[in-house]
Design a protein around this motif. Structure first.
Motif, PDB file in Angstrom:
ATOM      1  N   TRP A 258       0.951  -1.089  -0.124  1.00  0.00           N
ATOM      2  CA  TRP A 258       0.206   0.351  -0.165  1.00  0.00           C
ATOM      3  C   TRP A 258       0.921   0.893   0.383  1.00  0.00           C
ATOM      4  O   TRP A 258       1.419   1.621   0.416  1.00  0.00           O
ATOM      5  CB  TRP A 258      -1.369   0.385   1.126  1.00  0.00           C
ATOM      6  CG  TRP A 258      -1.820   1.065   1.386  1.00  0.00           C
ATOM      7  CD1 TRP A 258      -1.799   1.969   2.208  1.00  0.00           C
ATOM      8  CD2 TRP A 258      -3.294   1.731   0.836  1.00  0.00           C
ATOM      9  NE1 TRP A 258      -2.815   3.505   1.939  1.00  0.00           N
ATOM     10  CE2 TRP A 258      -3.236   2.546   1.197  1.00  0.00           C
ATOM     11  CE3 TRP A 258      -4.091   0.451   0.432  1.00  0.00           C
ATOM     12  CZ2 TRP A 258      -4.623   3.371   1.557  1.00  0.00           C
ATOM     13  CZ3 TRP A 258      -5.201   0.993   0.250  1.00  0.00           C
ATOM     14  CH2 TRP A 258      -5.245   2.300  -0.247  1.00  0.00           C
ATOM     15  N   LYS A 297       2.448   0.898   3.369  1.00  0.00           N
ATOM     16  CA  LYS A 297       2.172   0.243   4.294  1.00  0.00           C
ATOM     17  C   LYS A 297       1.811  -1.358   3.872  1.00  0.00           C
ATOM     18  O   LYS A 297       1.988  -1.187   2.507  1.00  0.00           O
ATOM     19  CB  LYS A 297       1.473   0.310   6.022  1.00  0.00           C
ATOM     20  CG  LYS A 297       0.718   0.779   4.674  1.00  0.00           C
ATOM     21  CD  LYS A 297      -0.543   1.962   6.517  1.00  0.00           C
ATOM     22  CE  LYS A 297      -1.897   2.884   5.595  1.00  0.00           C
ATOM     23  NZ  LYS A 297      -2.922   3.174   6.608  1.00  0.00           N
ATOM     24  N   ARG A 299      -1.052  -3.602   3.184  1.00  0.00           N
ATOM     25  CA  ARG A 299      -2.888  -3.433   3.222  1.00  0.00           C
ATOM     26  C   ARG A 299      -3.296  -4.576   2.834  1.00  0.00           C
ATOM     27  O   ARG A 299      -3.039  -5.644   2.084  1.00  0.00           O
ATOM     28  CB  ARG A 299      -3.522  -2.498   2.205  1.00  0.00           C
ATOM     29  CG  ARG A 299      -4.979  -2.843   2.203  1.00  0.00           C
ATOM     30  CD  ARG A 299      -5.782  -2.097   3.580  1.00  0.00           C
ATOM     31  NE  ARG A 299      -5.940  -1.014   3.482  1.00  0.00           N
ATOM     32  CZ  ARG A 299      -5.951  -0.047   3.866  1.00  0.00           C
ATOM     33  NH1 ARG A 299      -6.874   0.407   2.338  1.00  0.00           N
ATOM     34  NH2 ARG A 299      -5.492   1.098   4.069  1.00  0.00           N
ATOM     35  N   ASP A 313      -4.713  -3.168   8.148  1.00  0.00           N
ATOM     36  CA  ASP A 313      -3.777  -3.141   8.079  1.00  0.00           C
ATOM     37  C   ASP A 313      -2.309  -3.549   8.730  1.00  0.00           C
ATOM     38  O   ASP A 313      -2.903  -3.944   9.771  1.00  0.00           O
ATOM     39  CB  ASP A 313      -3.037  -1.268   8.509  1.00  0.00           C
ATOM     40  CG  ASP A 313      -3.349  -0.658   7.018  1.00  0.00           C
ATOM     41  OD1 ASP A 313      -3.761  -0.851   6.410  1.00  0.00           O
ATOM     42  OD2 ASP A 313      -4.165   0.945   7.267  1.00  0.00           O
ATOM     43  N   THR A 340      -8.217   0.711   9.151  1.00  0.00           N
ATOM     44  CA  THR A 340      -7.528   1.597   8.083  1.00  0.00           C
ATOM     45  C   THR A 340      -7.267   2.627   7.587  1.00  0.00           C
ATOM     46  O   THR A 340      -8.883   3.330   8.313  1.00  0.00           O
ATOM     47  CB  THR A 340      -7.569   0.177   6.889  1.00  0.00           C
ATOM     48  OG1 THR A 340      -9.521   0.526   6.431  1.00  0.00           O
ATOM     49  CG2 THR A 340      -7.677  -0.985   7.228  1.00  0.00           C
TER      50      THR A 340
END
Length: 375
Positions: A258, A297, A299, A313, A340
């Protein structure tokens, strides 16, 4: 002349030493000790509900040693009606056996109750007494007290847990068992591929004859039966020895890279086995009015047993992380977040990764969840 006197002195000394060796004074004497005559606490027939963190204090009237030294003590446990000739458990008192008291943890008492035949949550009576000594021979207290204990509903934390069996990617070879992540006292978690049609179980060692555990009706139980598996995919599940419970496995259907400034998954990571995902793709920092944005990060998409799809997350262990890589491994450690958002939690790429093909490796295994970034 001096040499003659010296030889005579040595000869006389040798004769005296040999004479002394022939007397009883050179023999080892095992100092006698009295038996303990009174058990103080716990009081007779005390009832205790055992917990995972409690303890119970045992004490007794001191014995007396013939040589004036301090006696040694051992606490003996047996089944109700037992005579301690084949005790269930023996342990020294506090201060390495020199104290006339012993602070015994509930976990040890739980183990003794198990040896006596009690199942988790069941109540059983035990008897205890004390042996005193000052050398080789022990004197057993003629008195014994009964206590009633209710076993912990949970199981004793083995300290390390592995998954094995044909129903998991570990297979049935014990040496290939996969370690679970210890997330708390008695709590363990695994990210692992489950194979439908097989059986899996948990063990506390990858060799020898380990203790075995399995899940039945949402409960963690001791035994070698194993858990018949109907699931096929990559799953996260949790087991808790302190409550003898197990969560319903949650399927991990996707792990994506992500890129925060683009508010989207740029590319996906592929499961490699043993809780590891890996993927490669382009990374291009986004030009903003204030500079280049390099935040990222993971997802993750999950699916529960009822088919409900959710997202979470995987981000830095330090939720408020806002700096560039620190150069230390812990910068890359990660936690799972149920919520998230576009940005937080997030890491930042080092400048060298801008405009390059980057490999990301996520490791949801071992003592610490973490990830690696490489070209």
């Amino acid at each position: 002349m001096k040499k003659i006197f010296y030889n005579i002195f040595v000869l006389l000394s040798f004769v005296m030493l040999m004479s002394a060796c022939g007397t009883d004074d050179m023999e080892f004497k095992n100092a006698d000790v009295t038996e303990v005559t009174k058990l103080y606490e716990p009081v007779l027939e005390k009832a205790i509900n055992l917990t995972s963190s409690g303890s119970l204090y045992f004490s007794w009237k001191p014995a007396i040693a013939q040589d004036g030294g301090a006696p040694l003590y051992e606490v003996y446990f047996d089944k109700e009606g037992g005579d301690f000739s084949s005790p269930l458990y023996v342990l020294p008192s506090d201060l390495n056996g020199y104290s006339n008291g012993a602070d015994i943890s509930h976990k040890i008492l739980n183990k003794i109750a198990k040896l006596a035949g009690a199942e988790p949550g069941e109540t059983i009576s035990l008897v205890w007494t004390v042996a005193s000594s000052r050398g080789i021979n022990q004197k057993m207290c003629k008195e014994s007290n009964k206590i009633t204990v209710t076993r912990i509903q949970g199981l004793e934390d083995p300290g390390q847990v592995y998954i094995t069996g044909s129903g998991s990617e570990a297979g049935s070879n014990l040496s290939n068992a996969i370690a679970l992540h210890r997330s708390g006292d008695g709590e363990y978690e695994a990210y692992v591929r489950l194979v439908a049609g097989g059986v899996y179980k948990f063990v506390d060692s990858k060799s020898g004859t380990p203790a075995e555990y399995y899940i039945a009706d949402g409960k963690l139980q001791e035994g070698s039966e194993g858990t018949a598996n109907t699931l096929n995919g990559i799953y996260r599940f949790k087991i808790d020895f302190s409550t003898a419970s197990a969560s319903t496995p949650v399927e991990i259907t996707e792990v994506g890279f992500w890129f925060c400034p683009n508010n989207t998954i740029e590319w996906k990571l592929t499961y490699q086995g043993k809780g590891i995902w890996k993927g490669s793709g382009p990374v291009n920092f986004k030009q903003e009015g204030w500079g280049l944005d390099e935040r990222y990060k993971f997802r993750v998409t999950t699916k529960d047993s009822k088919g409900k799809v959710s997202q979470e997350d995987w981000g830095p262990a330090n939720y408020g992380e806002d700096g560039k890589p620190s150069g230390t491994a812990k910068y890359y450690n990660l936690n799972v977040y149920n919520s998230t958002g576009q940005f937080d939690p997030k890491w930042k790429f080092a400048n060298e990764f801008n405009g390059k093909t980057v490999t990301l490796t996520v490791k949801m295994t071992g003592d610490t969840y973490t990830h690696e970034v490489s070209l």
